[in-house]
Design a protein around this motif. Sequence first.
Motif, mmCIF file in Angstrom:
data_model
loop_
_atom_site.group_PDB
_atom_site.id
_atom_site.type_symbol
_atom_site.label_atom_id
_atom_site.label_comp_id
_atom_site.label_asym_id
_atom_site.label_seq_id
_atom_site.Cartn_x
_atom_site.Cartn_y
_atom_site.Cartn_z
ATOM 1 N N GLN A 195 0.830 -1.213 0.000
ATOM 2 C CA GLN A 195 0.000 0.000 0.000
ATOM 3 C C GLN A 195 0.858 1.254 0.000
ATOM 4 O O GLN A 195 0.587 2.221 -0.712
ATOM 5 C CB GLN A 195 -0.939 -0.001 1.211
ATOM 6 C CG GLN A 195 -1.922 1.168 1.219
ATOM 7 C CD GLN A 195 -2.842 1.160 -0.006
ATOM 8 O OE1 GLN A 195 -3.492 0.137 -0.295
ATOM 9 N NE2 GLN A 195 -2.885 2.262 -0.746
ATOM 10 N N SER A 196 1.943 1.230 0.815
ATOM 11 C CA SER A 196 2.846 2.379 0.850
ATOM 12 C C SER A 196 3.529 2.568 -0.501
ATOM 13 O O SER A 196 3.727 3.703 -0.960
ATOM 14 C CB SER A 196 3.901 2.180 1.944
ATOM 15 O OG SER A 196 3.300 2.184 3.225
ATOM 16 N N VAL A 197 3.868 1.454 -1.152
ATOM 17 C CA VAL A 197 4.492 1.537 -2.473
ATOM 18 C C VAL A 197 3.533 2.175 -3.471
ATOM 19 O O VAL A 197 3.900 3.056 -4.258
ATOM 20 C CB VAL A 197 4.922 0.136 -2.959
ATOM 21 C CG1 VAL A 197 5.412 0.202 -4.412
ATOM 22 C CG2 VAL A 197 6.014 -0.425 -2.054
ATOM 23 N N GLN A 198 2.263 1.731 -3.431
ATOM 24 C CA GLN A 198 1.270 2.272 -4.343
ATOM 25 C C GLN A 198 1.022 3.752 -4.085
ATOM 26 O O GLN A 198 0.913 4.558 -5.016
ATOM 27 C CB GLN A 198 -0.050 1.495 -4.198
ATOM 28 C CG GLN A 198 -1.089 1.845 -5.265
ATOM 29 C CD GLN A 198 -0.590 1.565 -6.676
ATOM 30 O OE1 GLN A 198 -0.038 0.505 -6.951
ATOM 31 N NE2 GLN A 198 -0.770 2.520 -7.586
ATOM 32 N N ASP A 199 0.971 4.120 -2.793
ATOM 33 C CA ASP A 199 0.781 5.534 -2.431
ATOM 34 C C ASP A 199 1.926 6.384 -2.959
ATOM 35 O O ASP A 199 1.720 7.501 -3.449
ATOM 36 C CB ASP A 199 0.682 5.685 -0.909
ATOM 37 C CG ASP A 199 -0.620 5.119 -0.358
ATOM 38 O OD1 ASP A 199 -1.552 4.903 -1.149
ATOM 39 O OD2 ASP A 199 -0.682 4.891 0.879
#
Length: 472
Positions: A430-434
């Motif tokens: 999720q952090s990567v996508q954000d």
Amino acid sequence: MNYELVIGLETHVELSTESKIFCSCGGHSAANEPNDCVCPACSGMPGMLPVMNKRVVELAVTAGLMLNCDINRYTTFDKKNYYYPDLPCAYQITQLNHPICTNGCVTLKTSEGSRDIRIKQIHMEEDAGKLVHGGKYSYVDFNRTSVPLIEIVTQPDFRSAEEVVTYLNKLKSMFRSGGISECEEGAMRCDVNISVRPEGSEEFGVRTEIKNMSSFEAIERAIRYEAQRHIDALDFETEELVQETRRFDDVSGKTFAMRNKETEADYRYFPDANLMPIIIDDEWLEKIKANKPAALDEKVEDYRLAGISEKEIDMLVSNHKISKLLDDVVNMGCDAKDAATWILTDCIGVLRKDGKTMDELTISSEKLFNIIKMVNDGTVNRTAGKKILIAVVENDVDPISYCKEQGLDKKFDASIVEAVVVKAIEQNPQSVQDFKNGKTKALQALFGACMKELKGAGDPAVIKALLEEKLK
């Protein structure tokens, strides 16, 4: 008619000693409950004799040197006789005939310019007890009885309330930074002698004394009120001015008469036969001079030259223990600005988190020096250094041993750091996508995951650079 304000001060300062002036009871700060720091000597029991505390003499001489006074090599004590319930012997041991210091001078800088304030004398004396009023009864707490004081008596050289407050603030900073007194919680009290006279006149007007004030704000308000009261009495004959002692009421902002001003004869002074004269020889005086702290103005200038901010300087000069810690660490080889940041930001931050104040900092200069040195020589990074600092401040551990036990001094090669970065990216999709969606704060979450895995021992710059490379 235009009038000139004339003010002289008598400032009582409680000395930072471990025991009272004439007995071995702990100082005022040692007490926890009323009358739990009292012995037969300081409670005035018959037959008990005073024994002089040598440290009181040394602090009084140090204060005199800081205020540019002459140090009297022969000094004696006298008995000042008056009755009050909190004075168990019905006399106070003080100095009249041969005070410890005379003829000093302090230079003030205010909005009105510079002025030299002459110090008439500094003398040693014992404090009285404390009356506590409640309901139908008044109670006496003798814990403060015989706590050592110095009284600094000025000539009538002040011409405004601003000068008075500037002087008191300067005394407070000097004495706190020099370890003379903490000057807090009633440890610095002031009697204000005030009169007015026509501008150009050399004769003094009728003098009144406002007793026992500890708040600088209240002192300023009291001076302004009392000056106007005198002027109104002279211009409009609102009342007859008499020499008297007055008290200031903080609620109404007014002063009220207490009693007619006593004279020296009223106190029936006579030499105290129970205390021998004190002789300050050359060797003792030179030893005191050698231990005298640097002048406040010199210390402030040194801090400025080191790049320490004005806010940080104010914090340092207001606390002797903290400024001494900084000076000791700098003398061991640390940069002054860097050390000030460690003390005033990191150490104080740890204390505040635990609900403590700056005065409760107990870290030794050796331990703080070792932490700073480990960070500066690359043994650990800043994050790991702060982790070690927290453990030292909270639990007083040895910083070098703690560093090794926690593995904070391990050097990670590039392959280990890269593996940790890859793992953080894989476990935080999720952090990567954000991050890919433009939320730059997401990088901080990934960085935190890496630092947690490496226990704070990795190089932050290397980790961030590797993260950005892998994400792009």
